[in-house]
Design a protein around this motif. Sequence first.
Motif, PDB file in Angstrom:
ATOM      1  N   ASN A 154      46.090  39.338  48.577  1.00  0.00           N
ATOM      2  CA  ASN A 154      44.990  39.159  49.771  1.00  0.00           C
ATOM      3  C   ASN A 154      45.002  40.476  50.515  1.00  0.00           C
ATOM      4  OD1 ASN A 154      43.650  36.374  50.253  1.00  0.00           O
ATOM      5  ND2 ASN A 154      45.550  35.903  49.321  1.00  0.00           N
ATOM      6  N   LEU A 155      46.190  41.342  50.640  1.00  0.00           N
ATOM      7  CA  LEU A 155      46.276  42.593  51.295  1.00  0.00           C
ATOM      8  C   LEU A 155      45.590  43.445  50.373  1.00  0.00           C
ATOM      9  CD1 LEU A 155      49.602  42.022  52.779  1.00  0.00           C
ATOM     10  CD2 LEU A 155      47.606  42.338  54.298  1.00  0.00           C
ATOM     11  N   THR A 156      45.646  43.530  49.000  1.00  0.00           N
ATOM     12  CA  THR A 156      45.124  44.491  48.072  1.00  0.00           C
ATOM     13  C   THR A 156      43.589  44.576  48.467  1.00  0.00           C
ATOM     14  OG1 THR A 156      46.987  44.206  46.660  1.00  0.00           O
ATOM     15  CG2 THR A 156      44.776  44.484  45.643  1.00  0.00           C
ATOM     16  N   GLY A 157      43.170  45.777  48.290  1.00  0.00           N
ATOM     17  CA  GLY A 157      41.794  46.073  48.488  1.00  0.00           C
ATOM     18  C   GLY A 157      40.821  46.061  47.158  1.00  0.00           C
ATOM     19  N   ASP A 158      41.501  46.151  45.922  1.00  0.00           N
ATOM     20  CA  ASP A 158      40.890  46.416  44.672  1.00  0.00           C
ATOM     21  C   ASP A 158      40.311  45.100  43.973  1.00  0.00           C
ATOM     22  OD1 ASP A 158      42.752  45.532  42.694  1.00  0.00           O
ATOM     23  OD2 ASP A 158      43.481  47.597  42.264  1.00  0.00           O
ATOM     24  N   PRO A 159      39.702  45.238  42.914  1.00  0.00           N
ATOM     25  CA  PRO A 159      39.156  43.894  42.472  1.00  0.00           C
ATOM     26  C   PRO A 159      40.025  42.779  41.779  1.00  0.00           C
ATOM     27  CG  PRO A 159      37.891  45.914  41.808  1.00  0.00           C
ATOM     28  CD  PRO A 159      39.032  46.229  42.460  1.00  0.00           C
ATOM     29  N   ARG A 160      41.366  43.192  41.803  1.00  0.00           N
ATOM     30  CA  ARG A 160      42.304  42.171  41.200  1.00  0.00           C
ATOM     31  C   ARG A 160      42.563  41.212  42.210  1.00  0.00           C
ATOM     32  NH1 ARG A 160      46.828  46.113  39.081  1.00  0.00           N
ATOM     33  NH2 ARG A 160      45.991  47.611  40.654  1.00  0.00           N
ATOM     34  N   ARG A 161      42.137  41.466  43.774  1.00  0.00           N
ATOM     35  CA  ARG A 161      42.449  40.369  44.631  1.00  0.00           C
ATOM     36  C   ARG A 161      41.171  39.320  44.262  1.00  0.00           C
ATOM     37  NH1 ARG A 161      40.039  43.103  48.229  1.00  0.00           N
ATOM     38  NH2 ARG A 161      38.028  41.851  48.535  1.00  0.00           N
ATOM     39  N   TRP A 162      40.178  39.701  43.929  1.00  0.00           N
ATOM     40  CA  TRP A 162      39.006  38.511  43.929  1.00  0.00           C
ATOM     41  C   TRP A 162      39.216  37.209  43.338  1.00  0.00           C
ATOM     42  CZ3 TRP A 162      34.633  42.722  41.829  1.00  0.00           C
ATOM     43  CH2 TRP A 162      34.501  43.623  42.739  1.00  0.00           C
ATOM     44  N   PRO A 163      40.056  37.097  42.273  1.00  0.00           N
ATOM     45  CA  PRO A 163      40.148  35.724  41.694  1.00  0.00           C
ATOM     46  C   PRO A 163      41.079  35.049  42.494  1.00  0.00           C
ATOM     47  CG  PRO A 163      40.242  37.432  39.817  1.00  0.00           C
ATOM     48  CD  PRO A 163      40.271  38.022  41.116  1.00  0.00           C
ATOM     49  N   PRO A 384      30.093  57.758  38.908  1.00  0.00           N
ATOM     50  CA  PRO A 384      31.355  57.488  38.172  1.00  0.00           C
ATOM     51  C   PRO A 384      30.674  57.314  36.600  1.00  0.00           C
ATOM     52  CG  PRO A 384      30.925  56.014  39.978  1.00  0.00           C
ATOM     53  CD  PRO A 384      29.736  56.633  40.116  1.00  0.00           C
ATOM     54  N   LEU A 385      31.682  57.948  35.951  1.00  0.00           N
ATOM     55  CA  LEU A 385      31.599  57.859  34.426  1.00  0.00           C
ATOM     56  C   LEU A 385      31.192  56.211  33.884  1.00  0.00           C
ATOM     57  CD1 LEU A 385      31.767  59.650  31.779  1.00  0.00           C
ATOM     58  CD2 LEU A 385      33.859  58.910  31.701  1.00  0.00           C
ATOM     59  N   VAL A 386      31.903  55.355  34.478  1.00  0.00           N
ATOM     60  CA  VAL A 386      31.732  54.004  34.389  1.00  0.00           C
ATOM     61  C   VAL A 386      31.378  53.307  35.788  1.00  0.00           C
ATOM     62  CG1 VAL A 386      32.977  53.835  32.189  1.00  0.00           C
ATOM     63  CG2 VAL A 386      34.002  53.270  34.129  1.00  0.00           C
ATOM     64  N   PRO A 387      30.555  52.166  35.686  1.00  0.00           N
ATOM     65  CA  PRO A 387      30.590  51.329  37.118  1.00  0.00           C
ATOM     66  C   PRO A 387      31.890  51.019  37.536  1.00  0.00           C
ATOM     67  CG  PRO A 387      28.918  50.646  35.383  1.00  0.00           C
ATOM     68  CD  PRO A 387      29.889  51.633  34.633  1.00  0.00           C
ATOM     69  N   TYR A 388      31.682  50.656  38.971  1.00  0.00           N
ATOM     70  CA  TYR A 388      32.982  50.025  39.595  1.00  0.00           C
ATOM     71  C   TYR A 388      33.262  48.776  38.824  1.00  0.00           C
ATOM     72  CZ  TYR A 388      35.829  48.544  43.357  1.00  0.00           C
ATOM     73  OH  TYR A 388      37.003  48.113  44.156  1.00  0.00           O
ATOM     74  N   ASN A 389      34.764  48.792  38.477  1.00  0.00           N
ATOM     75  CA  ASN A 389      35.370  47.423  38.041  1.00  0.00           C
ATOM     76  C   ASN A 389      34.604  46.914  36.715  1.00  0.00           C
ATOM     77  OD1 ASN A 389      37.048  45.356  38.158  1.00  0.00           O
ATOM     78  ND2 ASN A 389      35.728  43.847  38.730  1.00  0.00           N
ATOM     79  N   ALA A 390      34.019  48.077  35.997  1.00  0.00           N
ATOM     80  CA  ALA A 390      33.511  47.843  34.576  1.00  0.00           C
ATOM     81  C   ALA A 390      34.272  47.255  33.582  1.00  0.00           C
ATOM     82  CB  ALA A 390      32.968  49.091  34.177  1.00  0.00           C
ATOM     83  N   SER A 391      33.772  46.353  32.595  1.00  0.00           N
ATOM     84  CA  SER A 391      34.312  45.757  31.731  1.00  0.00           C
ATOM     85  C   SER A 391      33.353  45.890  30.445  1.00  0.00           C
ATOM     86  CB  SER A 391      34.836  44.637  31.853  1.00  0.00           C
ATOM     87  OG  SER A 391      33.904  43.593  32.330  1.00  0.00           O
ATOM     88  N   MET A 416      39.458  52.287  36.226  1.00  0.00           N
ATOM     89  CA  MET A 416      38.012  52.299  36.460  1.00  0.00           C
ATOM     90  C   MET A 416      37.613  53.643  35.993  1.00  0.00           C
ATOM     91  SD  MET A 416      37.640  50.208  40.086  1.00  0.00           S
ATOM     92  CE  MET A 416      38.511  48.999  40.450  1.00  0.00           C
ATOM     93  N   ASN A 417      37.108  54.664  36.727  1.00  0.00           N
ATOM     94  CA  ASN A 417      36.651  56.001  36.115  1.00  0.00           C
ATOM     95  C   ASN A 417      37.454  57.145  36.517  1.00  0.00           C
ATOM     96  OD1 ASN A 417      36.025  55.895  39.139  1.00  0.00           O
ATOM     97  ND2 ASN A 417      35.101  57.741  38.866  1.00  0.00           N
ATOM     98  N   ARG A 418      38.872  56.783  36.486  1.00  0.00           N
ATOM     99  CA  ARG A 418      39.691  57.811  36.587  1.00  0.00           C
ATOM    100  C   ARG A 418      40.751  57.783  35.603  1.00  0.00           C
ATOM    101  NH1 ARG A 418      39.439  54.582  41.039  1.00  0.00           N
ATOM    102  NH2 ARG A 418      41.583  53.927  40.501  1.00  0.00           N
ATOM    103  N   THR A 419      41.602  58.985  35.399  1.00  0.00           N
ATOM    104  CA  THR A 419      42.697  59.106  34.757  1.00  0.00           C
ATOM    105  C   THR A 419      43.683  59.577  35.792  1.00  0.00           C
ATOM    106  OG1 THR A 419      43.918  59.725  32.735  1.00  0.00           O
ATOM    107  CG2 THR A 419      42.260  61.234  33.714  1.00  0.00           C
ATOM    108  N   HIS A 420      44.725  59.013  35.867  1.00  0.00           N
ATOM    109  CA  HIS A 420      45.971  59.484  36.692  1.00  0.00           C
ATOM    110  C   HIS A 420      46.846  60.268  35.805  1.00  0.00           C
ATOM    111  CE1 HIS A 420      45.012  56.026  39.740  1.00  0.00           C
ATOM    112  NE2 HIS A 420      44.058  56.887  39.338  1.00  0.00           N
TER     113      HIS A 420
END
Length: 451
Positions: A154-163, A384-391, A416-420
């Motif tokens: 729940n504290l997480t801000g990225d889309p893995r929180r949503w479900p 971005p190269l791909v949309p936010y949270n693209a699949s 997402m649209n990054r390589t680390h």
Amino acid sequence: MSTQPDPRTGAAVKAADRAHVFHSWSAQGLIDPLAVAGAEGSYFWDYDGNRYLDFSSQLVNTNIGHQHPKVVAAVQEQAARLCTIAPGFAVDVRSEAARLIAERTPGDLDKIFFTNGGAEAVENAVRMARLHTGRPKVLSAYRSYHGATAAAINLTGDPRRWPSDTASAGVVHFWAPFLYRSPFHAESEEQECERALRHLEDTIVFEGPATVAAILLETVPGTAGIMVPPAGYLAGVRAICDRYGIVFVLDEVMAGFGRTGRWFAADHWDVTPDLLTFAKGVNSGYVPLGGVAISAEIAATFEQRPYPGGLTYSGHPLACASAIATIGAMAEEGIVEHAARIGADVLGPGLRELAERHPSVGEVRGLGVFWALELVKDRTTREPLVPYNASGEAGAPMAAFAAACRTSGLWPFVNMNRTHVVPPCTVSEAEAKEGLALLDEALTAADAHTV
């Protein structure tokens, strides 16, 4: 270790995995996990004889590389002496690990509560903050990741929180600074810092300062994009917390233990939180271990009042032995200093050179061995190269880039649209340059999708 091909064994390993292992973050019928035969240093390899330069450090945790002999030996020696003991006992290896960690944390964070990993560290830090203040709410940033357990997700801000988001966990999200995609329409780092701090304080005022227990931030956000905070931001958050009696929690699970070229990322800005969470690099993930470093003031809250939390494996002897050996190796071999030098002299300049040649690279950012390339369709618009949270098909350009990396022998960390670009802190200059060359080649796959 042998890297000789053994495809029959590899097929058996994969078949057993597919029959019995349930993988995290995955649709089970759509994945094809690589069967790994071994690893050493900055490399790992499969049963077909393919060797990969690990520019992911697995999940950004093998800070001292794979199979460091001193850590392997320490785990073996501890197993021969005392494999396990309950956390209520005093054990030399546990207290020594705590001492070595406390020696390196900023300020007066001298008490260590051990967990099995980063998510549990965040869970317990939040519990401590709420009990210490008697307040219910915790503020955390969008573009963050804090773990997959109940409060941490729940504290997480990225889309893995949503479900899993209950929308009732006492969590309020806010925007942290990120100039490249500024939510504040800022035109400079100074403006971004000033406006982000104003936004945070406004959020607190409208939520009710007396209801806010803690502000939780990744010192340098990891999976969400390696956004290095502007000068003055963390000090500004510290000042806001002091003004309203709020506990300041820094999540150093990914950024800690040499990853940014300092023992802790907070050291870059001379900021001391009230609580600091760690895991991953504390022992490079050789045995599960995490924890919370606790200030004197918060530790005093539980001097006569029991702390209502604990884990069967808190401060597990094998994990603590691996932490002692890891910290010892990092100090003796100058690994933290090496990470800083590799970042300043090799990775930073090399990635900026790649950005000049590849239209798909919108921004380069990072510290030490903790870097991100923001991949875009259009540098001018920053699309971005791909949309936010693209699949699926929408994420195909990033999938093509990742496949090109793996085909060339580079194992990337893609989100997402990054390589680390996050190799071990022990990566050699030659290995770092090899990785940059492979990345140069793979970026042509991303360039094909630019306008």
